[in-house]
Design an enzyme around this catalytic site. Structure first.
Site, PDB file in Angstrom:
ATOM      1  N   VAL A 224       0.835  -1.203   0.000  1.00 20.41           N
ATOM      2  CA  VAL A 224       0.000   0.000   0.000  1.00 20.41           C
ATOM      3  C   VAL A 224       0.873   1.258   0.000  1.00 20.41           C
ATOM      4  O   VAL A 224       0.669   2.164  -0.810  1.00 20.41           O
ATOM      5  CB  VAL A 224      -0.956  -0.028   1.217  1.00 20.41           C
ATOM      6  CG1 VAL A 224      -1.702   1.283   1.352  1.00 20.41           C
ATOM      7  CG2 VAL A 224      -1.930  -1.194   1.098  1.00 20.41           C
TER       8      VAL A 224
ATOM      9  N   LYS B 165      15.979  -2.027   2.786  1.00 18.01           N
ATOM     10  CA  LYS B 165      14.848  -1.902   1.866  1.00 18.01           C
ATOM     11  C   LYS B 165      14.825  -0.507   1.231  1.00 18.01           C
ATOM     12  O   LYS B 165      14.661  -0.354   0.024  1.00 18.01           O
ATOM     13  CB  LYS B 165      13.564  -2.148   2.679  1.00 18.01           C
ATOM     14  CG  LYS B 165      12.322  -2.392   1.859  1.00 18.01           C
ATOM     15  CD  LYS B 165      11.213  -2.797   2.829  1.00 18.01           C
ATOM     16  CE  LYS B 165       9.879  -2.876   2.184  1.00 18.01           C
ATOM     17  NZ  LYS B 165       8.798  -2.956   3.164  1.00 18.01           N
TER      18      LYS B 165
ATOM     19  N   THR C 166      -5.210  -0.897   7.709  1.00 17.94           N
ATOM     20  CA  THR C 166      -6.545  -1.369   8.126  1.00 17.94           C
ATOM     21  C   THR C 166      -6.547  -1.578   9.635  1.00 17.94           C
ATOM     22  O   THR C 166      -5.780  -2.393  10.160  1.00 17.94           O
ATOM     23  CB  THR C 166      -6.877  -2.684   7.399  1.00 17.94           C
ATOM     24  OG1 THR C 166      -6.803  -2.435   6.005  1.00 17.94           O
ATOM     25  CG2 THR C 166      -8.275  -3.174   7.758  1.00 17.94           C
TER      26      THR C 166
ATOM     27  N   GLU D 171      -7.744   1.845   2.340  1.00 22.51           N
ATOM     28  CA  GLU D 171      -7.232   1.503   1.009  1.00 22.51           C
ATOM     29  C   GLU D 171      -7.936   0.241   0.515  1.00 22.51           C
ATOM     30  O   GLU D 171      -8.170  -0.677   1.284  1.00 22.51           O
ATOM     31  CB  GLU D 171      -5.717   1.243   1.141  1.00 22.51           C
ATOM     32  CG  GLU D 171      -5.036   0.831  -0.116  1.00 22.51           C
ATOM     33  CD  GLU D 171      -5.263   1.835  -1.228  1.00 22.51           C
ATOM     34  OE1 GLU D 171      -4.871   2.991  -1.077  1.00 22.51           O
ATOM     35  OE2 GLU D 171      -5.855   1.440  -2.251  1.00 22.51           O
TER      36      GLU D 171
ATOM     37  N   LEU E 144      -6.957  -1.342  -2.615  1.00 21.21           N
ATOM     38  CA  LEU E 144      -6.240  -1.934  -3.767  1.00 21.21           C
ATOM     39  C   LEU E 144      -6.087  -3.444  -3.630  1.00 21.21           C
ATOM     40  O   LEU E 144      -6.095  -3.993  -2.530  1.00 21.21           O
ATOM     41  CB  LEU E 144      -4.877  -1.281  -3.964  1.00 21.21           C
ATOM     42  CG  LEU E 144      -3.799  -1.380  -2.881  1.00 21.21           C
ATOM     43  CD1 LEU E 144      -3.115  -2.721  -2.873  1.00 21.21           C
ATOM     44  CD2 LEU E 144      -2.766  -0.292  -3.104  1.00 21.21           C
TER      45      LEU E 144
ATOM     46  N   ASN F   3     -14.297  -6.260   2.682  1.00 22.26           N
ATOM     47  CA  ASN F   3     -13.451  -7.461   2.629  1.00 22.26           C
ATOM     48  C   ASN F   3     -14.181  -8.698   3.143  1.00 22.26           C
ATOM     49  O   ASN F   3     -14.064  -9.779   2.563  1.00 22.26           O
ATOM     50  CB  ASN F   3     -12.155  -7.242   3.416  1.00 22.26           C
ATOM     51  CG  ASN F   3     -11.090  -6.593   2.546  1.00 22.26           C
ATOM     52  OD1 ASN F   3     -11.328  -6.320   1.367  1.00 22.26           O
ATOM     53  ND2 ASN F   3      -9.927  -6.348   3.098  1.00 22.26           N
TER      54      ASN F   3
ATOM     55  N   CYS G 275      -4.976  -9.980   3.287  1.00 16.69           N
ATOM     56  CA  CYS G 275      -6.071  -9.164   3.844  1.00 16.69           C
ATOM     57  C   CYS G 275      -7.279  -9.963   4.318  1.00 16.69           C
ATOM     58  O   CYS G 275      -7.683  -9.847   5.470  1.00 16.69           O
ATOM     59  CB  CYS G 275      -6.535  -8.143   2.810  1.00 16.69           C
ATOM     60  SG  CYS G 275      -5.306  -6.901   2.483  1.00 16.69           S
TER      61      CYS G 275
ATOM     62  N   LYS H 128      -2.418 -15.748  -5.474  1.00 11.84           N
ATOM     63  CA  LYS H 128      -3.235 -15.509  -6.672  1.00 11.84           C
ATOM     64  C   LYS H 128      -2.283 -15.122  -7.794  1.00 11.84           C
ATOM     65  O   LYS H 128      -1.085 -14.906  -7.544  1.00 11.84           O
ATOM     66  CB  LYS H 128      -4.288 -14.430  -6.410  1.00 11.84           C
ATOM     67  CG  LYS H 128      -3.716 -13.055  -6.138  1.00 11.84           C
ATOM     68  CD  LYS H 128      -4.840 -12.040  -6.072  1.00 11.84           C
ATOM     69  CE  LYS H 128      -4.304 -10.639  -6.153  1.00 11.84           C
ATOM     70  NZ  LYS H 128      -5.352  -9.636  -6.147  1.00 11.84           N
TER      71      LYS H 128
ATOM     72  N   ARG I 188       1.484 -15.255   1.133  1.00 11.58           N
ATOM     73  CA  ARG I 188       0.789 -15.254   2.427  1.00 11.58           C
ATOM     74  C   ARG I 188      -0.586 -15.920   2.296  1.00 11.58           C
ATOM     75  O   ARG I 188      -1.381 -15.539   1.459  1.00 11.58           O
ATOM     76  CB  ARG I 188       0.640 -13.821   2.966  1.00 11.58           C
ATOM     77  CG  ARG I 188       1.941 -13.310   3.575  1.00 11.58           C
ATOM     78  CD  ARG I 188       1.823 -11.878   4.003  1.00 11.58           C
ATOM     79  NE  ARG I 188       1.794 -10.967   2.868  1.00 11.58           N
ATOM     80  CZ  ARG I 188       1.673  -9.642   2.984  1.00 11.58           C
ATOM     81  NH1 ARG I 188       1.557  -9.096   4.167  1.00 11.58           N
ATOM     82  NH2 ARG I 188       1.669  -8.872   1.907  1.00 11.58           N
TER      83      ARG I 188
END
Ligand code: UDX
Length: 427
Positions: A16, A40, A125, A154, A156, A211, A263, A323, A330
């Site tokens: 995000v 990172k 969230t 968010e 997305l 969700n 999520c 997916k 995860r």
């Protein structure tokens, strides 16, 4: 204080945070992405995205080149930010509830440097009482600086995160603070016509409800798929038939091994717990996670009934991410299925175009191609509908290999003509 260009700091460079940083820079704002992970940040500064997300690297490089996008671990650099967006992780905590410690520590880190009147928008969230909790902890500093705290959930999806952020279905601003609302409306004006301003608590309920409803929809169609198998119906025909009802639609109805990802499992659990905490018992939300988490065992049993036993069988697993178009594993079906099959003494060869699952077991290997993975397999498990997998021309076989199509992507007749025994979901 509406401006053409805002100074925006975004705390957290996960899916995000990094996507939002690149998109707001693309819209011409000055964006600073902040993370506590130095390695990172150094890599992102060089234009490297730490995960696979289509279109993101180009957008990141564009912002870095235009010099209106930068990254740092130094919180003092947020001092000129008009808007500070918190988009750090909210993992599941030990008690099952979401762990808010990253949100609190991000807030604490910005407090000494945030300028007077800055807007602090929470994109992570979080449960609807989080701003109240932050205000209880840091009330004095918030008052002194007159910080404007709002929720900015968010929506997305991984794999299409850039497009979802550039062309969102809606923007939800959870606030009753006119100053913050005006600025956030102005910031999001180029992105969507649907900008909703709602009570702070409603905004997080919108996120959790969306969700958990989508998770319920998946769970529901999976249950209907089970009924189809028992009564000789075909779930794909049922979906086609119900979808013409405009209230139902054809979209987002793919049966399979249950929902996963970063999520749905977490958010459904949180809403279920929240409903329990306020005294609601045995509601449907509490059932979704329970049913979804039993799904894989149920399907393994179904295949076991057909093949007898997994012992010494060579199984080709195709698709390791949760997916297509992401390397995120995860709560991916593979993460749950592979150890169960190894326990049953199967030999596993696995393949994914992007994702990697590292399992130290002599009976597990990850291969570099579909061809190598399915070589000499007794069973092929299609777990994820990556284009490369569903467009693969599977060779003819005379070994009666089991072809388990967990996403109903293949035509049963075509696969059986090639000599395989086809098993789908709900058909
Ligand atoms: C989801 C929400 O869609 C997004 O709005 C929110 O911001 C984050 O969570 P994401 O987890 O990236 O996004 O993926 P999504 O495409 O929604 O899929 C979630 C899970 O449901 C995946 O495991 C997917 O395979 C599964 N799924 C999805 C189904 O099993 N059947 C479907 O019909 C759709």
């Amino acid at each position: 204080m509406k401006k053409n260009k805002y100074n925006i700091s975004i705390i957290g460079t996960g899916f995000v945070g990094l996507v939002s940083s690149a998109v707001f820079a693309h819209l011409g704002h000055n964006v600073l992405g902040i993370d506590i992970d130095e390695k990172k940040i150094q890599s992102i500064k060089k234009g490297k995205v730490p995960f696979f997300e289509p279109k993101l690297e180009d957008l990141l490089k564009q912002g870095l080149k235009n010099k209106n996008l930068d990254f740092t671990t130094d919180f003092s650099k947020i001092k000129d930010s008009d808007i500070i967006i918190i988009s750090v992780g909210t993992p599941k905590g030990k008690d099952g509830h979401v762990d808010l410690s990253f949100v609190f520590s991000a807030f604490e880190s910005i407090l000494p440097f945030a300028k007077k009147d800055a807007i602090v928008a929470i994109k992570s969230t979080v449960p609807p009482d989080t701003i109240s909790k932050i205000k209880q902890k840091f009330n004095k500093q918030i008052q002194e600086k007159n910080l404007h705290l709002v929720y900015l959930p968010e929506f997305l999806k991984e794999g299409s995160a850039v497009d979802d952020t550039l062309f969102p279905d809606r923007i939800v601003i959870g606030s009753n603070d006119k100053y913050a609302i005006d600025i956030l409306k102005d910031l999001h004006k180029p992105l969507s016509k649907n900008i909703l301003v709602v009570k702070p608590e409603s905004s997080q309920l919108i996120k959790y409800t969306a969700n958990s409803y989508l998770a319920l929809r998946i769970t529901y169609i999976n249950e209907i798929a089970d009924i189809c198998e028992k009564v000789g119906a075909d779930i794909q025909e049922v979906i086609k038939g119900i979808g013409y009802d405009k209230r139902i639609g054809h979209h987002y109805w793919y049966p399979g091994l249950g929902y996963g990802g970063s999520c749905f499992p977490k958010d459904v659990k949180e809403l279920a717990l929240l409903s329990k905490d306020i005294g609601l018992k045995n509601n449907i939300i509490q059932k979704i996670d329970e049913i979804n988490s039993k799904r894989i065992d149920k399907i393994i049993k179904k295949i076991e009934r057909i093949i007898g036993s997994f012992e010494n069988k060579t199984i080709a697993i195709l698709g390791l991410s949760f997916k297509p178009n992401t390397n995120d594993t995860r709560e991916a079906p593979a993460v749950h299925i592979i150890p169960k099959l190894l326990d049953k003494k199967a030999k596993i060869k696995a393949y994914d175009p992007m994702a990697h699952i590292d399992i130290k077991d002599n009976n597990y290997t990850q291969k570099q191609s579909i061809e190598k993975t399915i070589e000499n397999a007794d069973i092929i498990f299609i777990l994820i509908e990556w284009p490369e997998i569903i467009n693969y021309n599977f060779p003819y076989t005379n070994k009666k290999v089991i072809f388990f199509d967990s996403r109903n992507q293949f035509n049963k007749q075509d696969i059986e003509k090639k000599g395989y025994k086809y098993i789908g979901i709900g058909r």
